[in-house]
Write an enzyme that holds these catalytic residues in place. Structure first.
Site, PDB file in Angstrom:
ATOM      1  N   CYS A 107      22.257  33.994 100.998  1.00 32.10           N
ATOM      2  CA  CYS A 107      22.980  32.727 100.875  1.00 32.10           C
ATOM      3  C   CYS A 107      22.045  31.541 101.074  1.00 32.10           C
ATOM      4  O   CYS A 107      22.131  30.541 100.350  1.00 32.10           O
ATOM      5  CB  CYS A 107      24.110  32.665 101.897  1.00 32.10           C
ATOM      6  SG  CYS A 107      25.533  33.713 101.519  1.00 32.10           S
ATOM      7  N   HIS A 158      30.812  38.073 102.031  1.00 36.38           N
ATOM      8  CA  HIS A 158      29.899  39.094 102.571  1.00 36.38           C
ATOM      9  C   HIS A 158      29.684  40.204 101.526  1.00 36.38           C
ATOM     10  O   HIS A 158      30.026  41.368 101.739  1.00 36.38           O
ATOM     11  CB  HIS A 158      30.493  39.678 103.863  1.00 36.38           C
ATOM     12  CG  HIS A 158      29.502  40.350 104.748  1.00 36.38           C
ATOM     13  ND1 HIS A 158      28.688  39.670 105.623  1.00 36.38           N
ATOM     14  CD2 HIS A 158      29.176  41.653 104.900  1.00 36.38           C
ATOM     15  CE1 HIS A 158      27.938  40.514 106.281  1.00 36.38           C
ATOM     16  NE2 HIS A 158      28.199  41.725 105.860  1.00 36.38           N
ATOM     17  N   TYR A 173      26.628  29.175 113.465  1.00 34.50           N
ATOM     18  CA  TYR A 173      27.564  30.291 113.440  1.00 34.50           C
ATOM     19  C   TYR A 173      28.974  29.848 113.835  1.00 34.50           C
ATOM     20  O   TYR A 173      29.971  30.342 113.299  1.00 34.50           O
ATOM     21  CB  TYR A 173      27.080  31.404 114.368  1.00 34.50           C
ATOM     22  CG  TYR A 173      26.003  32.279 113.771  1.00 34.50           C
ATOM     23  CD1 TYR A 173      25.935  32.515 112.404  1.00 34.50           C
ATOM     24  CD2 TYR A 173      25.041  32.884 114.581  1.00 34.50           C
ATOM     25  CE1 TYR A 173      24.950  33.319 111.856  1.00 34.50           C
ATOM     26  CE2 TYR A 173      24.059  33.697 114.051  1.00 34.50           C
ATOM     27  CZ  TYR A 173      24.015  33.906 112.684  1.00 34.50           C
ATOM     28  OH  TYR A 173      23.044  34.703 112.134  1.00 34.50           O
ATOM     29  N   ASP A 209      23.972  44.203 103.870  1.00 33.96           N
ATOM     30  CA  ASP A 209      23.164  43.466 104.844  1.00 33.96           C
ATOM     31  C   ASP A 209      22.368  42.429 104.063  1.00 33.96           C
ATOM     32  O   ASP A 209      22.248  42.515 102.838  1.00 33.96           O
ATOM     33  CB  ASP A 209      22.234  44.412 105.616  1.00 33.96           C
ATOM     34  CG  ASP A 209      21.680  43.769 106.881  1.00 33.96           C
ATOM     35  OD1 ASP A 209      22.425  42.999 107.518  1.00 33.96           O
ATOM     36  OD2 ASP A 209      20.513  44.022 107.223  1.00 33.96           O
ATOM     37  N   GLY A 210      21.840  41.437 104.762  1.00 37.74           N
ATOM     38  CA  GLY A 210      21.038  40.413 104.098  1.00 37.74           C
ATOM     39  C   GLY A 210      21.855  39.299 103.486  1.00 37.74           C
ATOM     40  O   GLY A 210      21.324  38.491 102.710  1.00 37.74           O
ATOM     41  N   ASN A 211      23.137  39.199 103.843  1.00 37.11           N
ATOM     42  CA  ASN A 211      23.989  38.162 103.263  1.00 37.11           C
ATOM     43  C   ASN A 211      23.535  36.753 103.639  1.00 37.11           C
ATOM     44  O   ASN A 211      23.479  35.868 102.787  1.00 37.11           O
ATOM     45  CB  ASN A 211      25.434  38.381 103.723  1.00 37.11           C
ATOM     46  CG  ASN A 211      26.048  39.625 103.126  1.00 37.11           C
ATOM     47  OD1 ASN A 211      26.560  39.616 102.027  1.00 37.11           O
ATOM     48  ND2 ASN A 211      25.982  40.731 103.867  1.00 37.11           N
ATOM     49  N   GLY A 212      23.204  36.562 104.920  1.00 35.07           N
ATOM     50  CA  GLY A 212      22.784  35.233 105.352  1.00 35.07           C
ATOM     51  C   GLY A 212      21.532  34.763 104.654  1.00 35.07           C
ATOM     52  O   GLY A 212      21.452  33.629 104.169  1.00 35.07           O
ATOM     53  N   GLY A 218      31.754  40.617 113.212  1.00 37.16           N
ATOM     54  CA  GLY A 218      32.324  39.963 114.373  1.00 37.16           C
ATOM     55  C   GLY A 218      33.843  40.022 114.293  1.00 37.16           C
ATOM     56  O   GLY A 218      34.438  41.078 114.086  1.00 37.16           O
TER      57      GLY A 218
END
Length: 406
Positions: free
Chosen positions: A222, A212, A252, A216-219, A167
């Site tokens: 976490c 980060h 977010y 991918d898959g950070n969220g 973003g």
């Protein structure tokens, strides 16, 4: 999802994401942590240990559902239940989402089993555990299920090797990620005291997402780490993911606000805003407090007994269900509160003729309101999906909706 960056990276030194913890107006946060702790510890004595195990299985499925829903990859709770029975949809997309949901559940089980008996928080808040969480999740996915929309195959537990933009946020350069994680390791595992620890868990959730570290898959990684860090308090009986997902845009928004640079001389001494970090922590603690409190209200014993009675009444008068009786309310409530009963004790407690009581017992086992480890073993209470709308109303409302996915 992150995309390759076209912007010149600016974050490459760990001091650029200080402060890692709020330093001022901590009294307000401490008041919130006390409420979370009180509600959580009170909850742990609400029902029998065996019923708690059933709740943990339910919450684990909820964690998977809500975490994946945050990422836009959710599937209906009934599909998750089917995946647990190795029953996958013929639709490739639905089956893929089922596999992702199942991988999350299995990864959570594995991570919980890896926790030490003592010092859980200092172990979990290390970056090595964050990497372990990512690896545990992505290792269970075939290459096609961990391929991003732009064609990158994400390796389990591997730190990203390219610079990205998320973003409006520009995470640290890929080469500097290890240094940022090392700085986190100098702070979060060393936080002591229950009140400060909960604040540390909240802050670590944001700063890990800010770094980060993975392609991918950070969220999800976490949130797996956060779940395990909260486990000594939550006991797995409430889900912070539920609260975050039910107001996804707010989640977010608060994460993005905490990315903000320092706002003047009165906003701490770090490069990032201490005020916004404190507001993020207050938001996170508020979500945790709401979830612990909601589950506490769901498990108030007088109301639970009434809901069990309502379930028995509704099903005994419905043409969809057979062999239900209001006389099963007492033994069901007993196994919920006191723990397992032998089959003979359960039958006797109904006060019904033996043959009728055995039919009721068999039906309750078939429908999942009771579970047992063997055909002659004791029976324990369970929370099946199709009974949640009465037993635990609004806890997992999506489970009661029509499943339009095939």
């Amino acid at each position: 999802m992150s995309v390759p960056s076209k912007i010149v990276p600016v974050y490459d030194q760990p001091h650029q994401f200080e402060p890692l913890l709020p330093q001022h107006r901590l009294g307000e946060l401490v008041e919130m942590t006390r409420s979370v702790l009180e509600k959580s510890f009170r909850l742990q004595g609400a029902v029998s240990p065996s019923a708690q195990q059933s709740l943990r299985r339910l919450v684990r499925a909820m964690n998977s559902y809500y975490s994946n829903r945050i990422e836009g990859q959710g599937t209906h709770p009934q599909n998750i239940e089917r995946a647990l029975q190795a029953d996958f949809s013929r639709s490739p997309e639905v089956a893929r989402r089922q596999r992702i949901a199942l991988a999350h559940i299995e990864a959570e089980v594995e991570l919980e089993a890896s926790l030490p008996l003592t010092g859980v928080e200092s172990h979990v808040l290390r970056s090595a555990f964050l990497v372990q969480a990512h690896e545990a999740l992505y290792r269970r996915l075939q290459a096609a299920d961990r391929t991003t929309d732009d064609g990158r195959v994400i390796a389990p537990g591997q730190l990203r090797v390219e610079d990205v933009a998320v973003g409006r946020h520009q995470p640290p350069t890929a080469t500097s990620v290890p240094a940022f994680l090392a700085r986190m390791d100098e702070v979060y595992p060393r936080v002591h005291g229950l009140d400060h620890l909960l604040v540390g868990i909240a802050a670590a959730h944001h700063r890990a997402a800010w770094v980060h570290p993975f392609g991918d898959g950070n969220g999800r990684a976490c949130r797996l780490q956060t779940h395990c860090a909260l486990l000594p308090f939550s006991a797995g009986l409430w889900s912070v993911n539920r609260g975050l997902a039910r107001a996804r845009d707010k989640y977010y928004e608060m994460l993005a606000n905490a990315d903000s640079p320092r706002q003047g001389d009165l906003d701490g001494r770090g490069n990032l805003s201490e005020k916004m970090l404190r507001e993020w922590c207050a938001y996170f603690l508020g979500v945790a407090d709401d979830q612990a409190g909601f589950m506490g209200r769901m498990l108030q014993l007088d109301e639970l007994r009434g809901r069990i009675a309502s379930l028995m009444l509704v099903r005994s008068q419905s043409g969809q269900f057979a062999n239900y009786s209001a006389q099963a309310t007492v033994p069901l409530y007993h196994v919920l509160v006191a723990g397992p009963l032998s089959r003979g004790e359960f039958i006797q407690m109904t006060g019904m003729p033996e043959r009728s009581a055995r039919r009721v017992l068999s039906q309750l086992l078939k429908d999942g309101l009771l579970v047992s480890e063997g055909p002659k073993r004791a029976v324990s209470f369970n929370f099946p999906l199709d009974a949640l709308n009465i037993l635990l109303p609004n806890l997992y409302p999506e489970a009661a909706t029509v499943n339009t996915e095939t």
